[in-house]
Design a protein around this motif. Structure first.
Motif, PDB file in Angstrom:
ATOM      1  N   THR A 248       0.961  -1.220  -0.142  1.00  0.00           N
ATOM      2  CA  THR A 248       0.055   0.058   0.124  1.00  0.00           C
ATOM      3  C   THR A 248       0.885   1.253  -0.053  1.00  0.00           C
ATOM      4  OG1 THR A 248      -0.035   0.463   2.334  1.00  0.00           O
ATOM      5  CG2 THR A 248      -1.612  -1.417   1.478  1.00  0.00           C
ATOM      6  N   PRO A 249       0.164   2.520  -0.092  1.00  0.00           N
ATOM      7  CA  PRO A 249       1.010   3.430  -0.116  1.00  0.00           C
ATOM      8  C   PRO A 249       1.750   4.094   1.141  1.00  0.00           C
ATOM      9  CG  PRO A 249      -0.816   4.224  -1.190  1.00  0.00           C
ATOM     10  CD  PRO A 249      -0.986   2.631  -0.431  1.00  0.00           C
ATOM     11  N   ILE A 250       1.363   3.113   2.413  1.00  0.00           N
ATOM     12  CA  ILE A 250       1.691   3.567   3.674  1.00  0.00           C
ATOM     13  C   ILE A 250       3.164   3.128   3.742  1.00  0.00           C
ATOM     14  CG2 ILE A 250       1.642   2.876   6.087  1.00  0.00           C
ATOM     15  CD1 ILE A 250      -0.493   4.638   5.643  1.00  0.00           C
ATOM     16  N   LYS A 251       4.332   3.969   4.364  1.00  0.00           N
ATOM     17  CA  LYS A 251       5.630   3.416   4.386  1.00  0.00           C
ATOM     18  C   LYS A 251       5.792   2.689   5.514  1.00  0.00           C
ATOM     19  CE  LYS A 251       7.510   7.564   1.788  1.00  0.00           C
ATOM     20  NZ  LYS A 251       8.303   8.988   1.965  1.00  0.00           N
ATOM     21  N   ILE A 252       6.460   1.367   5.424  1.00  0.00           N
ATOM     22  CA  ILE A 252       6.739   0.552   6.729  1.00  0.00           C
ATOM     23  C   ILE A 252       8.112   0.220   6.702  1.00  0.00           C
ATOM     24  CG2 ILE A 252       4.368  -0.279   6.630  1.00  0.00           C
ATOM     25  CD1 ILE A 252       5.317  -2.792   5.381  1.00  0.00           C
ATOM     26  N   ASP A 253       8.580  -0.146   7.935  1.00  0.00           N
ATOM     27  CA  ASP A 253      10.016  -0.700   8.011  1.00  0.00           C
ATOM     28  C   ASP A 253       9.832  -1.734   8.894  1.00  0.00           C
ATOM     29  OD1 ASP A 253      12.850  -1.004   8.045  1.00  0.00           O
ATOM     30  OD2 ASP A 253      13.101   0.501   9.704  1.00  0.00           O
ATOM     31  N   ARG A 254      10.362  -1.853  10.280  1.00  0.00           N
ATOM     32  CA  ARG A 254       9.991  -2.770  11.143  1.00  0.00           C
ATOM     33  C   ARG A 254       8.439  -2.710  11.602  1.00  0.00           C
ATOM     34  NH1 ARG A 254      12.660  -2.373  15.538  1.00  0.00           N
ATOM     35  NH2 ARG A 254      13.400  -0.275  14.956  1.00  0.00           N
ATOM     36  N   GLY A 255       8.175  -1.540  11.628  1.00  0.00           N
ATOM     37  CA  GLY A 255       6.873  -1.104  11.683  1.00  0.00           C
ATOM     38  C   GLY A 255       6.031  -0.238  10.812  1.00  0.00           C
ATOM     39  N   ILE A 256       4.957   0.448  11.001  1.00  0.00           N
ATOM     40  CA  ILE A 256       4.384   1.376  10.394  1.00  0.00           C
ATOM     41  C   ILE A 256       5.159   2.735  10.464  1.00  0.00           C
ATOM     42  CG2 ILE A 256       2.507   2.651   9.557  1.00  0.00           C
ATOM     43  CD1 ILE A 256       0.812   0.100  10.573  1.00  0.00           C
ATOM     44  N   GLU A 285      15.716   8.992  15.124  1.00  0.00           N
ATOM     45  CA  GLU A 285      15.518   7.555  14.509  1.00  0.00           C
ATOM     46  C   GLU A 285      14.073   7.320  14.644  1.00  0.00           C
ATOM     47  OE1 GLU A 285      18.110   5.083  16.905  1.00  0.00           O
ATOM     48  OE2 GLU A 285      19.819   5.785  15.676  1.00  0.00           O
ATOM     49  N   HIS A 286      13.580   6.218  13.961  1.00  0.00           N
ATOM     50  CA  HIS A 286      12.308   5.788  13.876  1.00  0.00           C
ATOM     51  C   HIS A 286      12.382   4.578  14.918  1.00  0.00           C
ATOM     52  CE1 HIS A 286      11.358   8.226  10.566  1.00  0.00           C
ATOM     53  NE2 HIS A 286       9.900   8.197  10.951  1.00  0.00           N
ATOM     54  N   ARG A 287      11.437   4.429  16.069  1.00  0.00           N
ATOM     55  CA  ARG A 287      11.784   3.445  17.061  1.00  0.00           C
ATOM     56  C   ARG A 287      10.436   2.668  17.197  1.00  0.00           C
ATOM     57  NH1 ARG A 287      16.108   3.999  20.092  1.00  0.00           N
ATOM     58  NH2 ARG A 287      17.354   5.823  19.941  1.00  0.00           N
ATOM     59  N   VAL A 288      10.391   1.164  17.486  1.00  0.00           N
ATOM     60  CA  VAL A 288       9.542   0.519  17.705  1.00  0.00           C
ATOM     61  C   VAL A 288       9.693  -0.104  19.247  1.00  0.00           C
ATOM     62  CG1 VAL A 288       8.251  -1.777  17.488  1.00  0.00           C
ATOM     63  CG2 VAL A 288       9.172  -0.662  15.479  1.00  0.00           C
ATOM     64  N   ASP A 289       8.383   0.402  20.130  1.00  0.00           N
ATOM     65  CA  ASP A 289       8.674   0.029  21.506  1.00  0.00           C
ATOM     66  C   ASP A 289       7.491  -0.813  21.858  1.00  0.00           C
ATOM     67  OD1 ASP A 289       8.844  -0.202  24.103  1.00  0.00           O
ATOM     68  OD2 ASP A 289       9.329   2.129  24.537  1.00  0.00           O
ATOM     69  N   SER A 290       7.459  -2.293  22.036  1.00  0.00           N
ATOM     70  CA  SER A 290       6.450  -3.183  22.324  1.00  0.00           C
ATOM     71  C   SER A 290       6.050  -3.373  23.857  1.00  0.00           C
ATOM     72  CB  SER A 290       6.751  -4.482  21.695  1.00  0.00           C
ATOM     73  OG  SER A 290       6.641  -4.526  20.283  1.00  0.00           O
TER      74      SER A 290
END
Length: 306
Positions: A248-256, A285-290
């Protein structure tokens, strides 16, 4: 009247709905979920597994709460987002029109990567349904193997041992949580695990899961040891649920990927919780925090900006 749609009924999604309602008494707020329960405490799953908390106690928002807040809860999975028309398509055929959209679909366990990982009896501790299945299978199982280096693996091992299942815990390193604990602290944790009846195997990993008639029958370790079992608990990490946003047009890496306001590259579309990879202005940076508290905070901030 604004139409807000939230995909996901966890900590981020429900917190966002609460904040939206607090700020806009007249808005239309709709949550869709692919689970069959109202919002429940995911950190509470481990306590359900050891019978310290009932399923009813783990339900954090009863159905009456949604009605009182005038929030529509739809038990149907979102299958596609039509960004051009601002419509979320559901599995039940319904389309939800939105002015602002929040994607809060969370994360899930990394699937078992070893041979036999798709056999019946390979289990995870992601959802309330997963937890119910673990409890039901433990009633008839004689042996279980758990693999993983974090708290979820320990919770599974403790839970299965609590149900009188002979439980073996495979640890890749030579002590527990070596990145966090020193040797003395690790030995204290080890002692507690042994007291709960769990057998720890250091320096061992799953090489293969053997099956009979499609069901788990034994685990072969990297050292060639065979451990008979009917259950294999896998907790080797989590990854963001990105199926809805791939291609989709949404940009993703390890997360949205979002900016510091939790908005994606698509105007009016936000992401929060475990599925979001949020821009951190301090580090650049872009971070994922679960983490549960982070999910709550990001859901609230996303709603403010929505």
């Amino acid at each position: 009247m604004h139409h807000y749609v939230i995909i996901g009924n966890g900590a981020a999604g429900v917190t966002a709905a609460e904040e939206l309602r607090r700020r806009d008494a007249r808005a239309s707020i709709t949550i869709c979920t692919d689970e069959r329960f109202p919002m429940y405490s995911r950190p509470g799953l481990a306590y359900i597994l050891i019978n310290e908390v009932s399923i009813d106690q783990a339900i954090a928002r009863k159905p009456g709460w949604y009605a009182l807040q005038h929030i529509e809860l739809i038990y149907s999975r979102a299958t596609r987002i039509h960004f051009d028309r601002k419509v979320v398509q559901l599995e039940n055929g319904r389309g939800l029109i939105y002015d602002a959209l929040l994607i809060a679909v969370g994360a899930q366990s990394v699937p078992a990567p070893f041979p036999g990982g798709n056999l019946d009896g390979v289990l995870y501790l992601d959802t309330l349904d997963n937890t119910i299945e673990l409890i039901e299978r433990a009633k008839t199982a004689h042996g279980a193997v758990v693999v993983g280096g974090g708290i979820t693996a320990l919770e599974m091992a403790e839970g299965l041992a609590h149900h009188k299942v002979e439980t073996h815990y495979l640890v890749r390193k030579t002590n527990l949580w070596s990145a966090l604990l020193n040797d003395q602290e690790s030995s204290l944790v080890e002692k507690q695990i042994h007291q709960r009846g769990v057998h720890i195997h250091y320096g061992q990993e799953i090489a293969e899961i053997s099956g009979q008639k499609g069901k788990v029958a034994a685990v072969k370790t990297n050292r060639g040891e065979m451990i008979p079992c009917e259950m294999v608990g896998v907790a080797i990490g989590v990854r963001a649920n990105l199926a809805l946003t791939k291609d989709t047009p949404i940009k993703i890496d390890r997360g949205i990927l979002t900016d510091e306001y939790l908005q994606t590259n698509m105007r009016g579309v936000f992401a929060a919780g475990d599925c979001a990879q949020i821009y951190d202005a301090w580090s650049g940076e872009h971070r994922v925090d679960s983490l549960w508290p982070t999910a709550i905070a990001s859901g609230r901030i996303a709603a403010m900006n929505m």
